[in-house]
Every structure is written in structure tokens, then in C-alpha cells.
Design an enzyme around this catalytic site. Structure first.
Site, PDB file in Angstrom:
ATOM      1  N   HIS A 643       0.676  -1.060   0.007  1.00 28.91           N
ATOM      2  CA  HIS A 643      -0.104   0.042  -0.122  1.00 28.91           C
ATOM      3  C   HIS A 643       0.922   1.342  -0.038  1.00 28.91           C
ATOM      4  O   HIS A 643       0.481   2.144  -0.128  1.00 28.91           O
ATOM      5  CB  HIS A 643      -0.879  -0.065   1.037  1.00 28.91           C
ATOM      6  CG  HIS A 643      -0.397   0.507   2.606  1.00 28.91           C
ATOM      7  ND1 HIS A 643       0.053  -0.592   3.311  1.00 28.91           N
ATOM      8  CD2 HIS A 643       0.036   1.650   3.042  1.00 28.91           C
ATOM      9  CE1 HIS A 643       0.190  -0.035   4.512  1.00 28.91           C
ATOM     10  NE2 HIS A 643       0.334   1.294   4.211  1.00 28.91           N
ATOM     11  N   ASP A 695      -0.961  -7.562   1.418  1.00 24.98           N
ATOM     12  CA  ASP A 695      -0.340  -6.165   1.513  1.00 24.98           C
ATOM     13  C   ASP A 695       1.545  -6.540   1.978  1.00 24.98           C
ATOM     14  O   ASP A 695       1.708  -6.334   2.923  1.00 24.98           O
ATOM     15  CB  ASP A 695      -0.813  -5.338   2.663  1.00 24.98           C
ATOM     16  CG  ASP A 695      -0.269  -4.028   2.716  1.00 24.98           C
ATOM     17  OD1 ASP A 695       0.225  -3.535   1.703  1.00 24.98           O
ATOM     18  OD2 ASP A 695      -0.774  -3.245   3.703  1.00 24.98           O
ATOM     19  N   GLY A 787       2.911   6.451   8.841  1.00 26.59           N
ATOM     20  CA  GLY A 787       4.530   6.658   8.805  1.00 26.59           C
ATOM     21  C   GLY A 787       5.211   5.205   9.229  1.00 26.59           C
ATOM     22  O   GLY A 787       6.598   5.166   8.938  1.00 26.59           O
ATOM     23  N   SER A 789       3.876   2.325   8.143  1.00 29.52           N
ATOM     24  CA  SER A 789       3.575   1.459   7.199  1.00 29.52           C
ATOM     25  C   SER A 789       4.849   0.680   6.494  1.00 29.52           C
ATOM     26  O   SER A 789       5.786   1.460   6.144  1.00 29.52           O
ATOM     27  CB  SER A 789       2.786   2.073   6.204  1.00 29.52           C
ATOM     28  OG  SER A 789       1.651   2.510   6.596  1.00 29.52           O
ATOM     29  N   GLY A 790       4.554  -0.721   6.261  1.00 28.13           N
ATOM     30  CA  GLY A 790       5.740  -1.092   5.658  1.00 28.13           C
ATOM     31  C   GLY A 790       6.843  -1.627   6.655  1.00 28.13           C
ATOM     32  O   GLY A 790       7.708  -2.518   6.104  1.00 28.13           O
TER      33      GLY A 790
END
Length: 839
Positions: A643, A695, A787, A789-790
Site C-alpha cells: 500500500h 499487503d 508513517g 507502514s511497511g
């Protein structure tokens, strides 16, 4: 005291191999009697020869073989002697002076003479060396006893007590403790010493004399920073003015991570006497956690020993003289309503031989609460339940060792806190805060734990042990959506019969649909107990054979698949330092999940330390700065979330718009950070922008990373790896520290817990897929945020490795109650990751 022991030359046990002989005699049917007679004769001759060898030559051969395998043993003892009637001369500090030589020779002769009083010591004594003098007058010495191979059985007879008794007997016979110079000795000590630290200063080989002053000076290990050589035996004697103490810090410290081979040992003495040891260290220390020690007086000895063939940079040290009052003055009366107090010199090592007492006084009618934000007082051979050496004492109880949390409350408005360090081995010490509180309302708007710690009211009776002592989960009145355990705890109804002992007493699993003689499969189906470990996969998911040593070859969803297609039915078999696969493939790719730096344990800390999460990556998009996180999984590949790249803007999927920063802690500091352009972005083809299913994304770097102290790959779990509900894991990133706030400048860390899938599916209103997992706290308060994310969700295994369990994916808000963070489940995506990267 430590009794003498035989550990060979380098502190390791010698290997002894015993010879065995087998003779095989066979006979064949013979057609000719003559041949049979000859064969019988030869057999008799062979037997006779064997008997002769057994009784005549075998012992000699064995002794010769053992002589080759074993070596002589050097038993070394060191200590000091206090001299009477000898005026101190500053020239005694110079090991090359005539004054040093004359007095040292006399004392060495006295030592030799005293060892003659013990036949065993006299027989094996080879040398005694005076290594230094200090004010007092105190002479420092070591004595060596060499035992040849044929006499190794006497090694256990050498002990500190025996050596000391021999020397003390000489003290009683004053006449025998005199030399031509009429030297008298009033005090003597003896301690077993590693023979590698027995240095003769007059030999001048890797021996240094340093004078500490108020202005800082530096020295370093030989070969620094290119690397030290094996078999180094170096020693530094440091002195300061008589009214000073010595402070030494190591801005750079990188030694082989095995203290049996390479180490730095520091002594509050000029002799390598274990009873005066300050510390012994090896490994690698980050700038945020440097080694820094202080002496109790004006002398210090530093030894550097190397035996490994692995080259490391070594160390650089800075030394200075400080007022002795700084290491001796501590304690006092604390009368403010709140404040902070620490062990002497904190966060450096506290000095030896110090005793402090703080008296905390708060207004009448109130009590004192003390919270230790850091507590580390570990010492070799000390049971933390006894604390007979270094300790902090409060209300009659002594505390030592290393503690992740320590909160105490006084019974009245006065609290005495005592700190004690003995003459050997020091540590980082402690930092503590104290405050006055009203016993009628100890935790305003919060829940008061039995320990005195305060937690959020929402954490009370939520099923989690937030206090650490279970006091927040005892005597709870369960809500309608909670199950009442037999022990009084409350757990969510959805945790009942989930094959996890959530209550702790098993009551939530006791009345499930399966009977006492039945086994419950992972999918809830009940099977007869006899199907368990019967080498047949009776449950559809194979859970009945998942952890059975008697079921080799049975492959299920829970099995680890070896590269040769064999299956191992063992929970989390990969990288556990045990070869379970016949081709050893379960341990083949395990150079991951380690943190080179040795780190402090800071209680409640949120800012990450340098090198604490060496797999964390910051992804910058165009000129927007940090946007998403990622993790290092190899020198050329990063793992992140789809995403971050698959958005309404096609620019997000253009590799040249992204830069990766590895080894970063502060977004504004890029000193040791490695920046790499992104060469390719691979998003999972099944990624769903609406549901966030699948994801996951892979980033190929334009050039490989160089692994360093602050950049390391994280271990990826196999598809069979289990991260159980309730397991504590860590999420990291530069995301917002609260909902709607700006992104963080410093890398943040948060401890979260894996949440049961059934509960997760309920609170996410059925949005959970098998490629997702929940982690956080149902009560809220801790979570990943915008922030992050991932970024990685990582868990520490008993094998000593860190594994990535999840990828920060989505959530409703940040840290909301009953809205935990949702992560991409790596175990369900690992096959795609390996296929795309070849890792």
C-alpha cells in the site's frame, strides 16, 4: 575465594581421547588338515602377541599418546604485599629504575623462600615476579607453578588457600620474612589468576605505564583500528596523584564476542587479582552504551588478551584523573516531592568499595514511591535472590542482578535507600525516580498495581498482565463478554476453547467440546486421544503429528520442510542452533536476526538506541522525506507493504522516486547511514487495495548494502513458524507518536502482543484474512501509526534470533481501544518472497 581448577592453557577443558583396540579373528573351513594346523598356530601366536602388548606395552603407548594430547599446566596466583619500614620512593613506579630492581629482587627471594615451607609448592614453583609498587608501600606480585604432564593429577591440590597459608606462615615467622634489607611484610593476599595476564614489566613487551591527569589522554589496543593480532598479551598500568581516582572510557570497543578467547579485564589494583577485578568485557559496544569505569583509588590495571584468529578492530580508550570525592561521595537527604537519584557516576560503571544511603522524606500523611528506570547490578557467581555483594536495599530487602521493572512503595513518609558495592566487579548501576503520593488516591485517574506502579484504568481486568505481578487481573468482576477463570481472572469469551491456556490454570480449556480422552485438532474437530503421534495425519491440518519426534516424514502445515523435501515435526525448527534436517538446511541460512551492539535495558524507553533495530529501513519519497518503513532481508532486498506503492498516484510505483536509508536512527543525521536507490518494486500480484489482503512488496536495491554494526538482515520465518497469541513482539518506525501528530524524528519502538486470530477477526468486524495478524493491546494505548507502514513487527526467539512476524499494514486510527494494529502475516507470504528474491 575460588578454588584452583584445571582448565588447560586457555580456560577451556583439555580433550582426552582414550585408545581402543579391536582384533577380529575369522576362520574358514579348510580342506587340508595341515593348513588348519598352520592357521591355528598363527592364531595362537597372534593371541600371545596381543597379551604381551596388553600387559607390557599398552600402558607405555597410552602414556605417550596422552602426553601428546595434554600439555603442562601453569598455575598462577597474584596479589599484593604491604611492606613495613620501607619509605616510598617515586622511583619505585619506574620498572626500569635501580630502586625498583633492588626491592623487587629482594621480595621475589622472600616469596621463593616461603614457598619452600610447602613441599608441593617448592617442587613446582618456577618464578615469582614483582610487577609494581604503590604508596603504602604496597608491592604487587604474581607467582607461577608449572606442573608437567606426568604430574597433572596434583593440579587440584593447588588452591588460593594453600598459597596464602604458606605466605601467612612466613608472616608469623618474622625472621623468615626478612631479607638483607630487613624488609617486613604485614599483609599479604593471593588469588587464582589467568596465566595469560601474568606480565613481567621488566620484559617491556606490550607493557605500558601511564600517568592520568585532569586533561584527558588516549591509548589504544595494538593494531587499532585495522585489527589486533592473535596471542596478544598487553598490559597498561595507570596511576594518578594520591588524592585522585582514575576514570577510563572506551569511545570505541570492538572485541571478538567470546570472552574465553579475547577480552579486556580491568582491575582496581596493579595486580590481576580477581578479588580486585572491576569488570571483564568482550564483544562490541555502541556509542550509546560505551564502557566506562572508575577506580576507587589512584591506580588501575588494564589487560588485553587475544587468542582467536578472528580479527577485530580492538579498542580506543580515554583516561583522566578525577577527584576521589566523585567516587566516594553519594547519598544524602532528598526532601522534594519528587526527584531523581542514581548510583555513583551513572550511567558509567559505579566504582568499587562504595556505600551510599539516601533518606527520602515527603510530607506527613503521604508515602514514597520509587521507580527504577534502569537497574543493572550483575556480578559473576552472585545469586540475585541472595545479593551478598553489590546491592540496593529498600525496606529490609536487597536487590541485585538485572531487572526490567522495579517499583516500590514505602509504608510511611520516610524511605531509606542504601547502595553497596564491594571491592570486586561493578556494573552500570541504577537510575531511579521518586515521588510523594496520597495513599488514599495513589494513582489519580489510573489503576494502582500492588507494586505501586500506575497503569491506565482501561488496562484493569482486560486479560493482560500489565502490572507484571498480575494484580491488575485479580479479583475482577467479569463483563458479559468475558469468561471468568477459576483463579478469578477475566478473559475474553472468544479465548475459551482456543487451545491456548489463557487463564493460566487451564480453566478456559477445561470444559471444551472435546472429552478428556480426545484430541482437539487445529480446526476444532475432536479426535480420539490415540490419534496423537500415531504417525498418521488424522487431523486435516496435521496438528496431531505437528510436534511428535516419533513422526518423521509426516508432513503437515505445521511441519518444517527441509530442502531435501524431508519434514521436521518440531515447533520453529529453523535457526534454533540444532540440526534437525538430515541436510542441515534448517540451519543453513541463519546469518540474520542478530544485533552486534550490546545494548542497555531501559525500562519504559520509547526512543530506540543506535543499532537496536539494525534491519529497520526508512523509505523517502521524492522530496517528502520519510513516508514508509521497510526491513532488510538481504544485502539487495528490502521487505515492505504494497500500500506504500500501489496508490491512486502512479508515481508511487516508480522506483527512481524512492530512496532507502539503512542504519538510520535520527532522520536529521546521516553519519553512518547507507543510502541506496531503489532499482525495482515488486508488489504482490494479489494485493487488494480495498481489503489490504496480500499487503506485501519487495524492493530491489541498486547496489548491495554493506552489513555493519547498525545494518543487519532480519530472519524470515518458515511457513510453519508459530508466533503464539500473547507473545511479546516489537514494532518500530518513524511514524506519528499519536493519532494526528507529526512523524517522529528519532526511531521509535513499542512492545506489543500477538492477539488471538478469533478475537482479532471479531474486533476488525470480520475483515481479517489468513494473510493478516493482529498485534497490540485491545485496551489501546500502544500501536503502530501513520508513517510506520511497511515496517517490521519482530519477535525474539529462545534461539537468540529475531524473526519478522509481520509487516505494518493497516488499522483504524492509532492505539484505539479494541482496534489493534493489523499486519501482513509473513509466514503466509514467505513462499512468494523466496520465489521472487531467491533468498
Amino acid at each position: 575465594m575460588n578454588s584452583a581448577r584445571y582448565d588447560g592453557h586457555n580456560g577451556r577443558h583439555e580433550r582426552v581421547d582414550f585408545l581402543t583396540n579391536k582384533e577380529k579373528v575369522s576362520s574358514k573351513r579348510k580342506f587340508v588338515i595341515l593348513i588348519a594346523v598352520i592357521v591355528a598356530f598363527l592364531v595362537l601366536a597372534a593371541v600371545a602377541a596381543l597379551l604381551v602388548w596388553l600387559f607390557v606395552f599398552k600402558d607405555a603407548d597410552s602414556e605417550a599418546t596422552l602426553s601428546k594430547q595434554l600439555g603442562p599446566s601453569a598455575q598462577v596466583f597474584s596479589g599484593h604485599m604491604k611492606l613495613v619500614g620501607v619509605p616510598y620512593n617515586v622511583k619505585l613506579e619506574d620498572t626500569n629504575s635501580k630502586e625498583f630492581e633492588d626491592l623487587a629482587v629482594n621480595l621475589e627471594a622472600i616469596l621463593k623462600e616461603n614457598y619452600k615451607k610447602d613441599p608441593l609448592l617448592e617442587k613446582y614453583h618456577t618464578k615469582s615476579v614483582i610487577s609494581a609498587f604503590s604508596e603504602g608501600v604496597i608491592a604487587y606480585y604474581w607467582s607461577e607453578f608449572d606442573i608437567p604432564v606426568e604430574d597433572l593429577e596434583v593440579v587440584p591440590e593447588f588452591s588460593e588457600e594453600r598459597v596464602l597459608e604458606s605466605l601467612e606462615n612466613g608472616l608469623e615467622e618474622q625472621g623468615s620474612m626478612r631479607s638483607d634489607s630487613d624488609i617486613k611484610i604485614s599483609e599479604v593476599t593471593a588469588s587464582f589468576t589467568d596465566s595469560r595476564m601474568a606480565r613481567n614489566p621488566r620484559a617491556k613487551e606490550c607493557f605500558y605505564r601511564l600517568e592520568a591527569e585532569e586533561t584527558a589522554k588516549r591509548f589504544s589496543s595494538p593494531g587499532y583500528p585495522e585489527g589486533y593480532a592473535p596471542k596478544s598479551r598487553c598490559q597498561w598500568q595507570i596511576r594518578a596523584a594520591e588524592d585522585k581516582a582514575i576514570f577510563v572510557s572506551f569511545p570505541s570497543f570492538h572485541i571478538e564476542d567470546d570472552c574465553a578467547d579475547d577480552f579486556v579485564s580491568i582491575f582496581d589494583s596493579l595486580s590481576p587479582d580477581d578479588s580486585q577485578a572491576i569488570t571483564e568485557k568482550c564483544g562490541q559496544r555502541p556509542p550509546a552504551n560505551p564502557l566506562a569505569v572508575a577506580s576507587s583509588g589512584n591506580i588501575m590495571l588494564i589487560n588485553f588478551i587475544t587468542d582467536s584468529n578472528v580479527q577485530r578492530p580492538g579498542f580506543e580508550a580515554e583516561y583522566t584523573a578525577i577527584p576521589r570525592s566523585r567516587v566516594k561521595t553519594c547519598g544524602g537527604v532528598l526532601s522534594q516531592n519528587q526527584g531523581v537519584f542514581t548510583s555513583p557516576l551513572h550511567p558509567s560503571f559505579y566504582p568499587p568499595a562504595v556505600h551510599c544511603k539516601w533518606t527520602i522524606k515527603v510530607p506527613a500523611g503521604k508515602k514514597v514511591r520509587v521507580k527504577f528506570t534502569m537497574f543493572r547490578m550483575k556480578e559473576p557467581g552472585v545469586d540475585p535472590r541472595v545479593c551478598h555483594k553489590d546491592y540496593v536495599e529498600l525496606m529490609g530487602t536487597k536487590y541485585c542482578g538485572e531487572m526490567s521493572s522495579l517499583d516500590l512503595t514505602s509504608s510511611n513518609n520516610v524511605l531509606d535507600v542504601s547502595f553497596h558495592s564491594d571491592e570486586s566487579y561493578t556494573d552500570k548501576g541504577f537510575s531511579a525516580t521518586y515521588s510523594a503520593y496520597d495513599p488514599e488516591n495513589p494513582c489519580p485517574n489510573k489503576f494502582a498495581c500492588a507494586s505501586g506502579m500506575c497503569i491506565g484504568s482501561a488496562l484493569h481486568c482486560d486479560g493482560w498482565n500489565d502490572c507484571g505481578d498480575m494484580s491488575d487481573e485479580m479479583e475482577c468482576k467479569c463483563d458479559k463478554d468475558q469468561y471468568s477463570c477459576d483463579n478469578g481472572m477475566c478473559k475474553p469469551n472468544l479465548w475459551v476453547c482456543d487451545r491456548v491456556n489463557d487463564c493460566g490454570d487451564g480453566s478456559d480449556e477445561k470444559s471444551c467440546s472435546c472429552g478428556d480422552n480426545e484430541w482437539r485438532c487445529g480446526n476444532g474437530l475432536c479426535m480420539p486421544q490415540v490419534v496423537l503421534c500415531d504417525k498418521k495425519m488424522d487431523c486435516e491440518d496435521g496438528s496431531d503429528e505437528a510436534s511428535c519426534e516419533t513422526s518423521p516424514g509426516i508432513c503437515s502445515d505445521y511441519s518444517f520442510k527441509c530442502e531435501n523435501t524431508d519434514c521436521v515435526n518440531k515447533v520453529n525448527a529453523e535457526c534454533d542452533r540444532i540440526n534437525d534436517c538430515s541436510d542441515n538446511s534448517d540451519e543453513a541460512k541463519c546469518d540474520c536476526g542478530t544485533r552486534p551492539y550490546k545494548l542497555n535495558r531501559i525500562v519504559g524507553g520509547q526512543n530506540a538506541e543506535t543499532g537496536e533495530w539494525p534491519w529497520q529501513v526508512s523509505l523517502h519519497f521524492q522530496t517528502y522525506g520519510h513516508v514508509c518503513g521497510a526491513s532488510v532481508i538481504s544485502a539487495k532486498w528490502l521487505l515492505s507493504a504494497s500500500h506504500c506503492f500501489v496508490t491512486n498516484s502512479p508515481e508511487n510505483h516508480v522506483p527512481s522516486n524512492w530512496q532507502s536509508y539503512s542504519g538510520m536512527q535520527d532522520q536529521y543525521k546521516q553519519g553512518d547511514v547507507q543510502r541506496r536507490a531503489v532499482k525495482r518494486i515488486i508488489s504482490h500480484p494479489a494485493y487488494n487495495q480495498m481489503t489490504f489482503d496480500y499487503d506485501v512488496a519487495l524492493l530491489e536495491l541498486s547496489e548491495p548494502l554493506e552489513f555493519t554494526n547498525t545494518i543487519q538482515p532480519i530472519c524470515l520465518p518458515s511457513s510453519s513458524h508459530i508466533f503464539p497469541a500473547g507473545m511479546s513482539c516489537w514494532v518500530t518506525g518513524w511514524g506519528a507518536q499519536r493519532e494526528g501528530a507529526a512523524k517522529a524524528q528519532l526511531l521509535q519502538k513499542a512492545m506489543v502482543k500477538i492477539i488471538n486470530d478469533t478475537v482479532c477477526n471479531l474486533v476488525t468486524e470480520g475483515q481479517l484474512t489468513s494473510r493478516m495478524l493482529c498485534s497490540g493491546f485491545l485496551a489501546g494505548g500502544v500501536d503502530a501509526c501513520q508513517g510506520d507502514s511497511g515496517g517490521p513487527l519482530v519477535c525474539f526467539e529462545e534461539s537468540g534470533k529475531w524473526f519478522q512476524a509481520g509487516i505494518v499494514s493497516w488499522g483504524e486510527g492509532c492505539a484505539r481501544r479494541n482496534k489493534p494494529g493489523v499486519y501482513s502475516r509473513v509466514t503466509k507470504l514467505i513462499d512468494w518472497i523466496k520465489t521472487e528474491t531467491g533468498i
